[in-house]
Scaffold this motif. Structure first.
Motif, PDB file in Angstrom:
ATOM      1  N   THR A 237       0.839  -1.199   0.000  1.00  0.00           N
ATOM      2  CA  THR A 237       0.000   0.000   0.000  1.00  0.00           C
ATOM      3  C   THR A 237       0.876   1.251   0.000  1.00  0.00           C
ATOM      4  O   THR A 237       2.048   1.221   0.386  1.00  0.00           O
ATOM      5  N   LEU A 238       0.282   2.372  -0.414  1.00  0.00           N
ATOM      6  CA  LEU A 238       1.005   3.642  -0.357  1.00  0.00           C
ATOM      7  C   LEU A 238       1.268   4.043   1.086  1.00  0.00           C
ATOM      8  O   LEU A 238       2.278   4.702   1.377  1.00  0.00           O
ATOM      9  N   GLY A 259       2.066  -6.066  -7.454  1.00  0.00           N
ATOM     10  CA  GLY A 259       0.698  -6.200  -7.927  1.00  0.00           C
ATOM     11  C   GLY A 259      -0.272  -5.402  -7.079  1.00  0.00           C
ATOM     12  O   GLY A 259      -1.042  -4.584  -7.584  1.00  0.00           O
ATOM     13  N   ALA A 260      -0.228  -5.627  -5.767  1.00  0.00           N
ATOM     14  CA  ALA A 260      -1.123  -4.909  -4.861  1.00  0.00           C
ATOM     15  C   ALA A 260      -0.772  -3.426  -4.800  1.00  0.00           C
ATOM     16  O   ALA A 260      -1.658  -2.564  -4.820  1.00  0.00           O
ATOM     17  N   ALA A 265      -0.998   2.872  -6.477  1.00  0.00           N
ATOM     18  CA  ALA A 265      -0.102   3.863  -7.063  1.00  0.00           C
ATOM     19  C   ALA A 265      -0.457   4.094  -8.530  1.00  0.00           C
ATOM     20  O   ALA A 265      -0.973   3.207  -9.212  1.00  0.00           O
ATOM     21  N   GLU A 266      -0.174   5.294  -9.004  1.00  0.00           N
ATOM     22  CA  GLU A 266      -0.311   5.555 -10.435  1.00  0.00           C
ATOM     23  C   GLU A 266       0.669   4.660 -11.187  1.00  0.00           C
ATOM     24  O   GLU A 266       1.777   4.402 -10.719  1.00  0.00           O
ATOM     25  N   LEU A 267       0.257   4.198 -12.363  1.00  0.00           N
ATOM     26  CA  LEU A 267       1.062   3.257 -13.133  1.00  0.00           C
ATOM     27  C   LEU A 267       2.478   3.773 -13.364  1.00  0.00           C
ATOM     28  O   LEU A 267       3.460   3.047 -13.212  1.00  0.00           O
ATOM     29  N   GLU A 268       2.584   5.059 -13.708  1.00  0.00           N
ATOM     30  CA  GLU A 268       3.901   5.619 -14.016  1.00  0.00           C
ATOM     31  C   GLU A 268       4.767   5.795 -12.775  1.00  0.00           C
ATOM     32  O   GLU A 268       5.988   5.963 -12.882  1.00  0.00           O
ATOM     33  N   GLU A 269       4.153   5.752 -11.580  1.00  0.00           N
ATOM     34  CA  GLU A 269       4.917   5.918 -10.347  1.00  0.00           C
ATOM     35  C   GLU A 269       5.485   4.607  -9.817  1.00  0.00           C
ATOM     36  O   GLU A 269       6.451   4.598  -9.055  1.00  0.00           O
ATOM     37  N   LEU A 270       4.875   3.471 -10.208  1.00  0.00           N
ATOM     38  CA  LEU A 270       5.247   2.190  -9.616  1.00  0.00           C
ATOM     39  C   LEU A 270       6.729   1.844  -9.756  1.00  0.00           C
ATOM     40  O   LEU A 270       7.359   1.439  -8.772  1.00  0.00           O
ATOM     41  N   PRO A 271       7.352   1.982 -10.943  1.00  0.00           N
ATOM     42  CA  PRO A 271       8.784   1.643 -11.037  1.00  0.00           C
ATOM     43  C   PRO A 271       9.654   2.476 -10.105  1.00  0.00           C
ATOM     44  O   PRO A 271      10.640   1.978  -9.554  1.00  0.00           O
TER      45      PRO A 271
END
Length: 493
Positions: A237-238, A259-260, A265-271
């Motif tokens: 989680t954030l 995955g969770a 998170a925004e897609l572009e922030e995940l990496p």
């Protein structure tokens, strides 16, 4: 004793050669219906499995305990060190169990969602969430297992009718993300506590649980490792990302559950979140596991996509300690091939890892806020050892530790030298199976005085062919119990 999975192509100390190292990034593989038999377990260990994960969200307790014992028996018969990790379900919303072969969904399929926790089928998915009907609205998108997505078409008094907008396969008791769900967060359920007690009794090496803050970890009533299991905090989680400093204080390791986490998170922030968590936790001396869909296509395919190979390599370059396989080995068509494929990709990536640059980055993070604490002493000694190992190209670093603290403190600097983790505790040796670059070794002379301990460790390393006469090695240990306070360079006699 654990054997390395491949030999060096050239002598590590030969002048003018490029050093090739055996795989350093560890592999965690989930044990499920496709991989629970002894022959498959043996093949997976040969292929490179370092830690066996048992996910209680998808496995009844009695079956899970049987799998755990089978892993122990097979590893013992093979003379290999394999750690065990039990993953607690926590308070995540889940579907009712599906058949072993899983459920396939295609775009356009219609499915009924109902409250329940028994059996799910392709037409009717039971969800263990009492507020399902109240919290769903037409147009909402509900995600299962991070991949299958349905759009709500109708909300009736006792069911939600939805259409599949992103297809895929569901297995076990897949997690569910409801956008406006109001379920109360609880780190541990009563079922979790009972399962944990059963696994502690049989000596499980690691336990993973989802957390939002460090205080959640204190709900686990287990002894500190190695007397009890290492506690691995799952970052899903954030809130957990925001509270990462407190989690690092209380955890023994971190699992980045992409995955969770990717659902919040925004897609572009995940990496970038993945890189941040790995960097901060490694600097704190904790092993970090990167998980979720790393070789997802190989659930059925015999080769990964190019993007998946790149994903694994990037996780290695980020500094992850271990990469984890889930459905790929639990229900996939060829579990051992998946492990072997991940091992090859990780080994090639380890070979290109910039050890010197990484060590300097971690050293800068650790030395930025220096004091005179025991942790500062450990930092100073291990930083010096890492720099000496790099500049003098030592053959191996022998780390002698009862709890594994010294070994993990050394491993965070990602030295190019082989790391030998010596301990007189069988539990510690198995727990070190998850630590980057570490060859765990059960140490027969752990109770001797310091000088004798060093002599015996060097003799054992030579006898087991980790080092040879004339090799330059480093020895890292703690004379005091509170810190790693000693480093010396020596030639193997």
């Amino acid at each position: 004793m654990s054997c390395e999975h491949s030999a060096s192509r050239r002598s590590a100390n030969s002048p003018g050669t490029v050093r090739h190292v055996a795989r350093r990034t560890k592999i965690i593989a989930t044990i499920g219906p496709a991989s629970e038999d002894e022959a498959t377990l043996e093949a997976m260990i040969e292929a490179g499995m370092d830690v066996a994960r048992i996910a209680l969200a998808h496995t009844p307790l009695d079956e899970a305990l049987t799998r755990h014992q089978r892993v122990r028996d097979v590893a013992a018969r093979m003379g290999r060190t394999v750690g065990t990790l039990v993953d607690l379900p926590g308070s995540k919303i889940r579907i009712g169990r599906v058949a072993v072969e899983g459920l396939d969904f295609e775009i356009g399929d219609t499915v009924s969602l109902v409250v329940g926790h028994e059996v799910s089928t392709a037409d009717r998915i039971e969800i263990d969430y009492a507020h399902l009907v109240d919290d769903c609205h037409v147009g909402d998108e509900i995600t299962f297992a991070g991949s299958v997505v349905v759009s709500v078409q109708k909300v009736k008094s006792d069911e939600v009718v939805a259409r599949v907008v992103s297809g895929g396969t569901l297995s076990g008791r897949a997690g569910v993300f409801i956008p406006f769900g109001s379920a109360e967060y609880r780190p541990l359920s009563d079922e979790d506590r009972a399962a944990l007690a059963a696994f502690v009794e049989v000596g499980v090496d690691m336990v993973a649980m989802s957390v939002n803050a460090g205080r959640d970890l204190r709900q686990l009533t287990v002894e500190p490792h190695p007397r009890g299991p290492m506690v691995i905090a799952k970052i899903e989680t954030l809130a957990a990302v925001e509270n990462l400093p407190s989690i690092i204080e209380d955890a023994a390791g971190i699992l980045v559950a992409r995955g969770a986490l990717g659902r919040e998170a925004e897609l572009e922030e995940l990496p970038h979140l993945q890189k941040q968590v790995i960097r901060d936790c490694i600097a704190g001396g904790l092993p970090v596991i990167t998980s979720t869909q790393m070789l997802d296509s190989m659930v059925t395919a015999q080769a990964p996509t190019r993007a998946e190979a790149t994903d694994i390599a990037n996780a290695v370059f980020d500094g992850t300690s271990a990469v984890m396989l889930s459905a790929e080995t639990a229900i996939g068509d060829h579990p051992a091939l998946v492990v072997e494929t991940m091992s090859r990709i990780a080994e090639r990536s380890d070979d290109s890892f910039n050890h010197g640059s990484w060590a300097e980055r971690v050293a800068a993070l650790r030395m930025a806020d220096q004091d005179h604490s025991e942790a500062a002493i450990t930092d100073a000694v291990t930083i010096s050892a890492a720099r000496a190992a790099q500049e003098l190209r030592v053959r191996a670093l022998l780390c002698i530790s009862a709890s594994g603290f010294t070994v993990r403190s050394m491993a965070r600097f990602r030295p190019s030298a082989k790391i030998l983790g010596f301990s007189g505790s069988h539990a510690t040796v198995r727990q070190l199976a998850s630590s980057w670059g570490v060859t765990p070794v059960y140490f027969e002379g752990a109770t001797a005085e310091y000088e004798e301990r060093v002599r015996l460790a060097v003799l054992q390393a030579k006898r087991e062919r980790h080092v040879a006469s004339g090799d330059l090695i480093g020895v890292v240990a703690g004379i005091s119990a509170a810190s790693t306070d000693t480093f010396r360079l020596m030639r193997v006699p």
